[in-house]
Each structure stands twice: as structure tokens, then as C-alpha cells.
Scaffold this motif. Structure first.
Motif, PDB file in Angstrom:
ATOM      1  N   ARG A  93     -19.198   4.818  16.488  1.00 50.68           N
ATOM      2  CA  ARG A  93     -18.755   4.939  15.110  1.00 50.68           C
ATOM      3  C   ARG A  93     -18.338   6.704  15.108  1.00 50.68           C
ATOM      4  O   ARG A  93     -17.173   6.599  14.379  1.00 50.68           O
ATOM      5  N   GLY A  94     -19.142   7.474  15.602  1.00 48.59           N
ATOM      6  CA  GLY A  94     -18.741   8.712  15.267  1.00 48.59           C
ATOM      7  C   GLY A  94     -17.437   9.349  16.046  1.00 48.59           C
ATOM      8  O   GLY A  94     -16.926  10.117  15.721  1.00 48.59           O
ATOM      9  N   SER A  95     -17.004   8.751  16.994  1.00 49.76           N
ATOM     10  CA  SER A  95     -16.143   9.128  17.835  1.00 49.76           C
ATOM     11  C   SER A  95     -14.625   8.607  17.262  1.00 49.76           C
ATOM     12  O   SER A  95     -13.630   9.159  17.675  1.00 49.76           O
ATOM     13  N   SER A  96     -14.834   7.514  16.767  1.00 47.28           N
ATOM     14  CA  SER A  96     -13.493   6.814  16.162  1.00 47.28           C
ATOM     15  C   SER A  96     -12.465   7.458  15.312  1.00 47.28           C
ATOM     16  O   SER A  96     -11.613   7.561  15.416  1.00 47.28           O
ATOM     17  N   PRO A  97     -13.142   8.201  14.301  1.00 48.84           N
ATOM     18  CA  PRO A  97     -12.406   8.931  13.229  1.00 48.84           C
ATOM     19  C   PRO A  97     -11.476  10.082  13.828  1.00 48.84           C
ATOM     20  O   PRO A  97     -10.378  10.175  13.729  1.00 48.84           O
ATOM     21  N   VAL A  98     -11.974  10.870  14.855  1.00 48.74           N
ATOM     22  CA  VAL A  98     -11.151  11.770  15.786  1.00 48.74           C
ATOM     23  C   VAL A  98      -9.856  10.969  16.391  1.00 48.74           C
ATOM     24  O   VAL A  98      -8.917  11.605  16.337  1.00 48.74           O
ATOM     25  N   LEU A  99     -10.390  10.070  17.292  1.00 47.96           N
ATOM     26  CA  LEU A  99      -9.416   9.351  18.010  1.00 47.96           C
ATOM     27  C   LEU A  99      -8.466   8.708  17.214  1.00 47.96           C
ATOM     28  O   LEU A  99      -7.406   8.769  17.576  1.00 47.96           O
ATOM     29  N   ILE A 100      -9.027   8.147  15.854  1.00 49.68           N
ATOM     30  CA  ILE A 100      -7.974   7.617  15.080  1.00 49.68           C
ATOM     31  C   ILE A 100      -6.925   8.285  14.552  1.00 49.68           C
ATOM     32  O   ILE A 100      -5.497   8.350  14.438  1.00 49.68           O
ATOM     33  N   THR A 101      -7.503   9.811  14.102  1.00 45.99           N
ATOM     34  CA  THR A 101      -6.458  10.684  13.619  1.00 45.99           C
ATOM     35  C   THR A 101      -5.489  11.380  14.694  1.00 45.99           C
ATOM     36  O   THR A 101      -4.401  11.350  14.369  1.00 45.99           O
ATOM     37  N   LEU A 102      -5.904  11.359  15.817  1.00 46.56           N
ATOM     38  CA  LEU A 102      -5.016  11.680  16.844  1.00 46.56           C
ATOM     39  C   LEU A 102      -3.895  10.618  17.049  1.00 46.56           C
ATOM     40  O   LEU A 102      -2.655  11.042  17.410  1.00 46.56           O
ATOM     41  N   CYS A 103      -4.511   9.624  17.143  1.00 47.17           N
ATOM     42  CA  CYS A 103      -3.402   8.498  17.559  1.00 47.17           C
ATOM     43  C   CYS A 103      -2.433   8.285  16.592  1.00 47.17           C
ATOM     44  O   CYS A 103      -1.347   7.868  16.829  1.00 47.17           O
ATOM     45  N   ALA A 104      -3.072   8.312  15.393  1.00 47.46           N
ATOM     46  CA  ALA A 104      -2.093   8.094  14.060  1.00 47.46           C
ATOM     47  C   ALA A 104      -1.122   9.180  13.898  1.00 47.46           C
ATOM     48  O   ALA A 104       0.070   8.959  13.581  1.00 47.46           O
ATOM     49  N   SER A 105      -1.453  10.560  14.494  1.00 46.53           N
ATOM     50  CA  SER A 105      -0.457  11.647  14.545  1.00 46.53           C
ATOM     51  C   SER A 105       0.735  11.157  15.620  1.00 46.53           C
ATOM     52  O   SER A 105       1.860  11.460  15.362  1.00 46.53           O
ATOM     53  N   ILE A 106       0.188  10.511  16.751  1.00 47.58           N
ATOM     54  CA  ILE A 106       1.078  10.233  17.819  1.00 47.58           C
ATOM     55  C   ILE A 106       2.208   9.005  17.454  1.00 47.58           C
ATOM     56  O   ILE A 106       3.135   9.150  17.709  1.00 47.58           O
ATOM     57  N   PHE A 107       1.393   8.014  17.175  1.00 46.30           N
ATOM     58  CA  PHE A 107       1.959   6.770  16.937  1.00 46.30           C
ATOM     59  C   PHE A 107       2.673   6.370  15.598  1.00 46.30           C
ATOM     60  O   PHE A 107       3.508   5.756  15.137  1.00 46.30           O
ATOM     61  N   ALA A 108       1.936   7.097  14.508  1.00 46.90           N
ATOM     62  CA  ALA A 108       2.420   6.649  13.089  1.00 46.90           C
ATOM     63  C   ALA A 108       3.257   8.205  12.473  1.00 46.90           C
ATOM     64  O   ALA A 108       3.356   7.975  11.486  1.00 46.90           O
ATOM     65  N   ALA A 145     -20.433   2.555  24.494  1.00 48.02           N
ATOM     66  CA  ALA A 145     -20.440   3.202  23.461  1.00 48.02           C
ATOM     67  C   ALA A 145     -19.021   3.829  23.250  1.00 48.02           C
ATOM     68  O   ALA A 145     -18.413   3.574  22.016  1.00 48.02           O
ATOM     69  N   LEU A 146     -18.603   4.473  24.259  1.00 51.12           N
ATOM     70  CA  LEU A 146     -17.266   5.263  23.993  1.00 51.12           C
ATOM     71  C   LEU A 146     -16.000   4.013  23.940  1.00 51.12           C
ATOM     72  O   LEU A 146     -15.229   4.343  23.360  1.00 51.12           O
ATOM     73  N   GLY A 147     -16.356   3.131  24.904  1.00 49.35           N
ATOM     74  CA  GLY A 147     -15.261   2.189  25.077  1.00 49.35           C
ATOM     75  C   GLY A 147     -15.165   1.352  23.381  1.00 49.35           C
ATOM     76  O   GLY A 147     -14.040   1.002  23.333  1.00 49.35           O
ATOM     77  N   THR A 148     -16.287   1.261  23.075  1.00 48.75           N
ATOM     78  CA  THR A 148     -16.232   0.698  21.591  1.00 48.75           C
ATOM     79  C   THR A 148     -15.575   1.413  20.676  1.00 48.75           C
ATOM     80  O   THR A 148     -14.685   0.893  20.057  1.00 48.75           O
ATOM     81  N   GLY A 149     -15.773   2.642  20.931  1.00 51.91           N
ATOM     82  CA  GLY A 149     -15.118   3.753  20.068  1.00 51.91           C
ATOM     83  C   GLY A 149     -13.534   3.694  19.998  1.00 51.91           C
ATOM     84  O   GLY A 149     -12.693   3.809  19.178  1.00 51.91           O
ATOM     85  N   CYS A 150     -13.216   3.566  21.473  1.00 55.90           N
ATOM     86  CA  CYS A 150     -11.751   3.482  21.733  1.00 55.90           C
ATOM     87  C   CYS A 150     -11.198   2.346  21.142  1.00 55.90           C
ATOM     88  O   CYS A 150      -9.949   2.255  20.541  1.00 55.90           O
ATOM     89  N   PHE A 151     -11.772   1.055  21.284  1.00 56.90           N
ATOM     90  CA  PHE A 151     -11.208  -0.227  20.865  1.00 56.90           C
ATOM     91  C   PHE A 151     -11.316  -0.110  19.172  1.00 56.90           C
ATOM     92  O   PHE A 151     -10.150  -0.631  18.596  1.00 56.90           O
ATOM     93  N   ILE A 152     -12.064   0.581  18.499  1.00 56.12           N
ATOM     94  CA  ILE A 152     -11.991   0.877  17.157  1.00 56.12           C
ATOM     95  C   ILE A 152     -10.867   1.453  16.696  1.00 56.12           C
ATOM     96  O   ILE A 152     -10.022   1.173  15.716  1.00 56.12           O
ATOM     97  N   ALA A 153     -10.543   2.662  17.343  1.00 56.08           N
ATOM     98  CA  ALA A 153      -9.502   3.600  17.287  1.00 56.08           C
ATOM     99  C   ALA A 153      -8.097   2.523  17.385  1.00 56.08           C
ATOM    100  O   ALA A 153      -7.185   2.940  16.663  1.00 56.08           O
ATOM    101  N   ALA A 154      -8.047   1.906  18.456  1.00 51.18           N
ATOM    102  CA  ALA A 154      -6.831   1.256  18.727  1.00 51.18           C
ATOM    103  C   ALA A 154      -6.494   0.130  17.935  1.00 51.18           C
ATOM    104  O   ALA A 154      -5.280   0.033  17.465  1.00 51.18           O
ATOM    105  N   TYR A 155      -7.489  -0.668  17.424  1.00 49.37           N
ATOM    106  CA  TYR A 155      -7.105  -1.767  16.393  1.00 49.37           C
ATOM    107  C   TYR A 155      -7.015  -1.027  14.976  1.00 49.37           C
ATOM    108  O   TYR A 155      -6.109  -1.715  14.371  1.00 49.37           O
TER     109      TYR A 155
END
Length: 275
Positions: A93-108, A145-155
Motif C-alpha cells: 500500500r505504501g509504494s503505490s501512491p508514489v508509483l501512481i503519481t509518477l505514472c499519472a504524470s507520464i500517461f495522463a 508485496a512490491l508486485g502488488t503495489g505495482c498492480f495497484i498503481a497500474a489499475y
């Protein structure tokens, strides 16, 4: 971020902590997760009949998100089996917000203000700090655990984009969740068999109820992501860790150590900054 959006996300965080607690309590977590998805599929399909169809531009994202959710389910169940939940869950859960912020800046094309970025970083750091025992973090539990965080960020990013394109976030949620709710039982049957899926076991009603709760929680999140930055919404949603700690203390006899309290203070500070 509007106050009503913050309150909605925090409510979704409470719901999220609740259904994860239900899943944690099941003896066969893959079966419990699949039954939850069956409930999601039934409710979503019924709801879709009473909503306008989402815009065609969002259909691809709904399908992609459904597939990513199945991957997330499998990794989450495997994470719960692979190590101490007190370590693996905060990492996911903790890794996903930073990953989402990064991906949102790239893709959105999202641009996050400095203050919001600091708040997101504090929330993530506070959550991940819960995974440490003393100064140690057992790396054997990290991959899933990190794989789960990556899936959270992706979806999450997929649904953030799809929800915005849909013109009807709740209808998009219903369509995506109905498809996800169908794919997960198919996946279960491929991994095991039909007989074990349809067997009546203790926890059936609880799992069905957990599915409805998870659907409501994520529907709120998708709606919020159409109105606010994805990373900030994700960080606020991950305050579910705070609710999980409180629920564990009140109902499961779990302790509140000084380290856990300090981590919760850091998470709360990040939440205030985002707000």
C-alpha cells in the motif's frame, strides 16, 4: 482538493480496511477473494442496467483494468501467504501512491504541486515504515508485496484515465467491475476446479458482504480520481492503514507500539498537507 472529496476518500479508506480485514480472516484467501468478486459481478451487472453506458473511449481501459485487477488479486493472495502481513501489506500500500503519481504524470500529463508531493511522500514513508521490525526489513517478502503495489498503481492510473474519458464514472465502475467479477471466477476454475468454488463453506456470507463493500469503496475512488490528482487520491485512500491499525487494536487485540503510533502521525501529517 474539495473537502467533500477528501471526506469521501477517507470513507472509502475505512471501507477498504474493513474488506481487507475480512479477507485476512479467511482460511482460504483465494476462495474468499473469488467469492467477493462474484458479489462484485452481481451487484455491478444489476447497477449497469440502471446507468447510461460509459463513453466508448473508456471501454479499452475498463477491459485492461479488469485484467489488472485479476493480477492484483492473485498477487495480493500470494502476498498474504508469503510473509508477515504486518510487513507485506504496508509495502504494497505504501509504494503505490508514489508509483501512481509518477505514472499519472507520464500517461495522463498530471502536474502535482510541491506541497501535495510532500504530503504523498509522507504518507508513503509513514506506511512503509510500518513494515520494519526494529531496523530490519526481510527482503524475502518484498517481491510479491512490491508486485502488488505495482498492480495497484497500474489499475489505478488505468481507471483514472478511463473514468475521466467515460463521462460517467459510476457506470464505468460498474462495467469494469462486472468484467473483473467474471474473470476472477474463471481464473479460479483454471487454477483449481468448479466444485471447490461452488461449495458452501464458513465465511460465504462474509465474503459476499466484503465484495459489496469493496465495490463501494473503489467506486468512490474512481469518482474522486475524475476530480482530483490520482496520486493524491491514492495517498488519501492508503490511510486505510490507519483504520486497519485502529480496527486491529480495538477488535483483534493487536498492539499499538510507539513506532506504529509515530508512523500513524507521519501518515496523518501527510494527509493534512494533501488536504
Amino acid at each position: 482538493m474539495p473537502t467533500f472529496i477528501i471526506l469521501l476518500i477517507l470513507f472509502a479508506a475505512l471501507l477498504h480496511a474493513s474488506w481487507n480485514a475480512l479477507l485476512r480472516g479467511g482460511t482460504d484467501k483465494l476462495w474468499s477473494m473469488t467469492i467477493m468478486c462474484v458479489a462484485v459481478a452481481i451487484v455491478s451487472t444489476i447497477g449497469a442496467f440502471f446507468m447510461p453506458a460509459p463513453a466508448r473511449e473508456s471501454w479499452f481501459y475498463a477491459g485492461l483494468s479488469a485484467l489488472l485487477h485479476v493480477g492484483y488479486n492473485l498477487f495480493l493472495v500470494r502476498t498474504y501467504r508469503s510473509g508477515d502481513l504486518g510487513q507485506t501489506y504496508p509495502i504494497s500500500r505504501g509504494s503505490s501512491p508514489v508509483l501512481i503519481t509518477l505514472c499519472a504524470s507520464i500517461f495522463a500529463g498530471e502536474v502535482v504541486q510541491t506541497g501535495t508531493m510532500i504530503g504523498i511522500a509522507l504518507v508513503s514513508a509513514g506506511i512503509i515504515s510500518l513494515a520494519f521490525k526494529g531496523r530490519k526489513l526481510h527482503v524475502a517478502n518484498l517481491p510479491y508485496a512490491l508486485g502488488t503495489g505495482c498492480f495497484i498503481a497500474a489499475y489505478s492510473v488505468t481507471d483514472g484515465i478511463g473514468g475521466r474519458l467515460s463521462g460517467a464514472p459510476m457506470a464505468y465502475t460498474a462495467w469494469m467491475c462486472a468484467l473483473w467479477g467474471v474473470l476472477m471466477p474463471i481464473t479460479y476454475v483454471c487454477l483449481r476446479d468448479v466444485r471447490s468454488l461452488v461449495s458452501v463453506r464458513p465465511g460465504l456470507v462474509t465474503s459476499l458482504g466484503g465484495g459489496v463493500v469493496s465495490l463501494l469503496a473503489y467506486g468512490i475512488v474512481i469518482y474522486a480520481m475524475t476530480l482530483a490528482p490520482m496520486g493524491a487520491v491514492s495517498a488519501l485512500r492508503e490511510t486505510s492503514v490507519l483504520f486497519a491499525a485502529l480496527l486491529g487494536y480495538l477488535f483483534l487485540g493487536e498492539s499499538l507500539t510507539a513506532r506504529k503510533i509515530l508512523s500513524c502521525v507521519v501518515i496523518a501529517a501527510g494527509t493534512i498537507i494533501i488536504g
